[in-house]
Structure formats: structure tokens, C-alpha cells
Design an enzyme around this catalytic site. Structure first.
Site, PDB file in Angstrom:
ATOM      1  N   THR A  11       0.817  -1.226   0.000  1.00 19.92           N
ATOM      2  CA  THR A  11       0.000   0.000   0.000  1.00 19.92           C
ATOM      3  C   THR A  11       0.849   1.273   0.000  1.00 19.92           C
ATOM      4  O   THR A  11       0.309   2.371  -0.099  1.00 19.92           O
ATOM      5  CB  THR A  11      -0.923   0.039   1.244  1.00 19.92           C
ATOM      6  N   GLY A  12       2.166   1.140   0.097  1.00 21.57           N
ATOM      7  CA  GLY A  12       3.040   2.325   0.169  1.00 21.57           C
ATOM      8  C   GLY A  12       3.241   2.977  -1.198  1.00 21.57           C
ATOM      9  O   GLY A  12       2.785   2.458  -2.219  1.00 21.57           O
ATOM     10  N   CYS A 128      17.354   5.338  -4.714  1.00 22.30           N
ATOM     11  CA  CYS A 128      16.880   5.956  -5.963  1.00 22.30           C
ATOM     12  C   CYS A 128      17.886   6.910  -6.611  1.00 22.30           C
ATOM     13  O   CYS A 128      18.115   6.863  -7.817  1.00 22.30           O
ATOM     14  CB  CYS A 128      15.561   6.687  -5.725  1.00 22.30           C
ATOM     15  N   GLN A 155      16.344  16.601  -4.816  1.00 19.87           N
ATOM     16  CA  GLN A 155      15.482  15.427  -4.700  1.00 19.87           C
ATOM     17  C   GLN A 155      14.045  15.756  -4.337  1.00 19.87           C
ATOM     18  O   GLN A 155      13.764  16.668  -3.553  1.00 19.87           O
ATOM     19  CB  GLN A 155      16.079  14.450  -3.677  1.00 19.87           C
ATOM     20  N   SER A 158       8.667  12.737  -2.713  1.00 20.93           N
ATOM     21  CA  SER A 158       8.103  11.381  -2.726  1.00 20.93           C
ATOM     22  C   SER A 158       9.146  10.345  -2.311  1.00 20.93           C
ATOM     23  O   SER A 158       8.779   9.249  -1.898  1.00 20.93           O
ATOM     24  CB  SER A 158       7.505  11.037  -4.092  1.00 20.93           C
ATOM     25  N   GLY A 159      10.424  10.698  -2.414  1.00 20.85           N
ATOM     26  CA  GLY A 159      11.475   9.806  -1.910  1.00 20.85           C
ATOM     27  C   GLY A 159      11.330   9.539  -0.420  1.00 20.85           C
ATOM     28  O   GLY A 159      11.769   8.514   0.090  1.00 20.85           O
ATOM     29  N   HIS A 248      13.810  12.979  -9.207  1.00 17.22           N
ATOM     30  CA  HIS A 248      15.067  13.481  -8.627  1.00 17.22           C
ATOM     31  C   HIS A 248      15.937  14.043  -9.759  1.00 17.22           C
ATOM     32  O   HIS A 248      16.025  13.449 -10.842  1.00 17.22           O
ATOM     33  CB  HIS A 248      15.852  12.334  -7.968  1.00 17.22           C
ATOM     34  N   ASN A 322      11.938   8.998  -9.418  1.00 17.41           N
ATOM     35  CA  ASN A 322      12.534   8.263  -8.282  1.00 17.41           C
ATOM     36  C   ASN A 322      11.694   7.077  -7.844  1.00 17.41           C
ATOM     37  O   ASN A 322      12.200   6.150  -7.225  1.00 17.41           O
ATOM     38  CB  ASN A 322      12.763   9.215  -7.096  1.00 17.41           C
TER      39      ASN A 322
HETATM   40  C1  11C Z   1      14.928   9.851  -0.619  1.00 16.64           C
HETATM   41  N1  11C Z   1      16.594   8.372  -1.543  1.00 16.64           N
HETATM   42  O1  11C Z   1      14.807  10.405  -1.709  1.00 16.64           O
HETATM   43  C2  11C Z   1      15.633   8.534  -0.492  1.00 16.64           C
HETATM   44  C3  11C Z   1      14.579   7.469  -0.457  1.00 16.64           C
HETATM   45  O2  11C Z   1      17.408   3.980   0.908  1.00 16.64           O
HETATM   46  O3  11C Z   1      15.767   3.363  -0.327  1.00 16.64           O
HETATM   47  C4  11C Z   1      15.087   6.062  -0.582  1.00 16.64           C
HETATM   48  C5  11C Z   1      15.649   5.501   0.696  1.00 16.64           C
HETATM   49  C6  11C Z   1      16.297   4.194   0.403  1.00 16.64           C
HETATM   50  O4  11C Z   1      14.484  10.306   0.424  1.00 16.64           O
END
Ligand code: 11C
Length: 350
Positions: A11-12, A128, A155, A158-159, A248, A322
């Protein structure tokens, strides 16, 4: 005909994209089991026109599963990935829990697909911002060698998950309406302080480590060396969060191994590389941007130019979705590589 696939964290923000990507790329599935923590269990998801109920994960959920795609946070992976492996599943893990484990391949198929052959049940999907960078660096390394990389990132929220997207949207609205805001998520949940992200730029992604770099920066540094199998590559990173929802962007400076290469040569190798689209025409104002890359599979590269002082130095601007190449798509591509290389048991009829 196909495999029994489990999606942990269905669901994420990433889990939802994994389901869509499996469907869109027609991955051979005979049974899909959507799993989650207790909090999201009972929610409904859509897959291939069917409504499925998300089950709370327990070790037994992985009985009979061929491939388990994990995207529910590091602690969930640490707890359940070994249980899935014990029951014969191959786990492709999207979290940082196992990435730097020397026993675990860290894979971007365009760069090191054959590393999946070394798996012992677990394969890690990189961070990502690392994935999109190495996808663009590998063709350059192959053609011209690579000595040094300095990256600054821009970035998207949504990351940091669905809650961070909501925080950006709510804050933007509140600030425009001159209401008070109360930042609670960014830069990172669990931090002592939280800062405004709307109309701002935050030079912190994830927690700080003792050397003054953030964990996101250390991921870019360490994962790049591992995926590209270049332990002595010089890499430095500065990671910044922007008020962008998805996509990103990265300003990347590279020093290559040859002196007689020109911008056209770099454009050429990138335009021939799998998964890369070159968008680079200063006269036509053509360059990649996150708003246009969101929803697309490719890694987009532009603003390719030679450094004015270093003959073997070049600057690039790299943009990708991303949640897709940075997460869901790369995860599904790893599963496709396993099938292609004959690393999963024969698909069964339903
Ligand atoms: C962000 N890169 O944009 C991070 C999210 O280690 O899979 C991904 C965190 C990970 O916040």
C-alpha cells in the site's frame, strides 16, 4: 502460467508503483500476494482488474512464494526477508537493510545484471538517487573510463514517502493562505528538528553520520562503488530536498579516463545506452526536468558540457522518476533479469 509473487509494503508509495509496473510489463504471475504491516492490513488493492485484500505479513505468508518484492522499510525487511528466504523465496529488497552486505548483490540491470547470479536468496535494489546516476555513468565508464564523480542532488519529496508528499501539499496551501505551518516529517522522520519544505531547499536527506555527510550522501558514495565494481572511484555527494513531488535531479561532475573525448562522444554513448534518453540542445532549450520525467521509465540526461579547466572533466544533468527507475521499475527489472538468466524455478500453471 507464472510465478507466485509477494509484494511486501503493497500500500506504500513504492509498493503501489511495483504493482502497476508488474502489471504494465506483464511479468509472469500466477498468484499475487499483497502484504503489509498490521497498520495497512485489510486495505484493498487493484491488480489486473481484480480487487485483492492486503494481508498482515507473518513468516508463513512466504510459504510457496517464488519471488518476494520488499518495500516496507528497513526494519520490516530485517525481520521478514530472512523468513522469506528460509522458505525458498528470492527476495528483492528495496530498503537499505542489506545493500552493503558483501553477500548480497546490489543490482541495476543496465550496469551489473550478471551480479544476480551470485545471490544467496537476497538481492538489494539500490537507493533511488544512486540508481539514476550509475545508469548514466556506466556507459561513460565503459567507453572512456571514470576516475572521479562529484554530485549534488535536487530530490523530490516522494522519496521520503506518501506523508512527505502530503506535507509539501498542505504546507504550500497554508503558506499561500498565510496560515501557520507545523513541519513534522521533513527532513527526516524521527529527527530532532523539522523544517519547512514548501518554497524552501533542505540540505539534509536522512540522518547525519559522524563524518558530516548524511546517510543519503553515504549511500550514493558507497553504493556507486559497489554497483560499478570500482572500489577506488572517487565519489563525493551533497543531497538536497526540494519542493518537487516526483523526479530526482542531479548535477554531476565526472572526470573520465581519457583526454581526447568531446561532448559529442559522450552524447553518442549515452544515446546508445539502454534506459537512457539524451535531452540536450541548449539552442532549443532542451534539457531534462522532473515535471516531465515523472511517470516515465527512462533516465534523462542533458546539459552535457566540458569543464572549462579540466580537459577530462564533464558536467551532466541527470533526471529520473525516483519511484520508477529509482525504485519500482528497477525492482521489477531485477525480477525480469532473474527469469531471463534462468535463476528462478520453472513457472507453474495456476
Ligand atoms: C529519498 N533516496 O529520496 C531517499 C529514499 O534507501 O531506499 C530512498 C531511501 C532508500 O528520500
Amino acid at each position: 502460467t507464472g510465478y507466485h509473487v509477494a509484494v511486501m509494503g503493497a500500500t506504500g508509495a513504492v509498493g503501489q508503483q511495483i504493482l502497476k509496473t508488474l502489471e504494465r510489463r506483464d511479468f509472469p504471475i500466477r498468484k499475487l500476494t499483497p502484504l503489509s504491516s498490521a497498520r495497512s492490513a485489510g486495505k484493498k488493492i487493484q491488480f489486473k482488474g481484480e480487487t485483492l485484500t492486503v494481508e498482515e505479513a507473518v513468516p508463513e505468508s512466504f510459504e510457496g512464494v517464488d519471488i518476494a518484492l520488499f518495500s516496507a522499510g528497513g526494519s520490516v525487511s530485517k525481520k521478514f526477508a530472512p523468513e522469506a528466504v528460509k522458505r525458498g523465496a528470492i527476495v528483492i529488497d528495496n530498503t537499505s537493510a542489506f545493500r552493503m552486505d558483501p553477500e548480497v548483490p546490489l543490482v541495476v540491470p543496465e550496469v551489473n545484471e550478471s551480479a544476480v547470479r551470485e545471490h544467496k536468496g537476497l538481492i538489494a535494489n539500490p537507493n533511488c538517487s544512486t540508481i539514476q546516476m550509475v545508469a548514466a555513468l556506466e556507459p561513460i565508464r565503459k567507453a572512456f573510463g571514470l576516475n572521479k564523480v562529484i554530485v549534488s542532488t535536487y530530490q523530490a519529496v516522494s522519496g521520503a514517502g506518501a506523508q512527505a508528499i502530503a506535507e509539501l501539499n498542505n504546507q504550500t496551501k497554508s503558506i499561500i493562505e498565510e496560515e501557520e505551518i507545523k513541519p513534522e516529517i521533513l527532513p527526516v522522520g524521527g529527527a530532532d528538528k523539522h523544517y519547512q519544505i514548501a518554497f524552501n531547499a533542505i540540505p539534509q536527506i536522512d540522518q547525519f553520520s559522524d563524518n558530516g555527510y548524511t546517510l543519503e550522501e553515504m549511500k550514493m558514495i558507497n553504493e556507486t562503488k559497489k554497483i560499478m565494481n570500482l572500489p577506488s572511484l572517487k565519489v563525493a555527494a551533497t543531497c538536497v530536498r526540494l519542493p518537487v513531488e516526483t523526479g530526482h535531479s542531479e548535477s554531476v561532475y565526472v572526470e573520465i579516463g581519457q583526454n581526447d573525448v568531446n561532448v559529442e562522444d559522450i552524447r553518442h554513448v549515452l544515446s546508445e545506452a539502454p534506459g537512457i534518453t539524451v535531452q540536450d540542445d541548449p539552442n532549443g532549450q532542451i534539457y531534462p526536468m522532473p515535471a516531465m520525467a515523472a511517470g516515465k521509465d527512462d533516465v534523462f540526461v542533458g546539459r552535457i558540457r566540458r569543464d572549462l579547466d579540466e580537459k577530462n572533466g564533464f558536467h551532466l544533468w541527470i533526471v529520473s522518476d525516483n519511484l520508477l527507475k529509482g525504485a519500482a521499475l528497477n525492482t521489477v527489472q531485477i525480477a525480469e533479469s532473474l527469469v531471463k538468466l534462468g535463476m528462478v524455478s520453472t513457472p507453474q500453471h495456476s
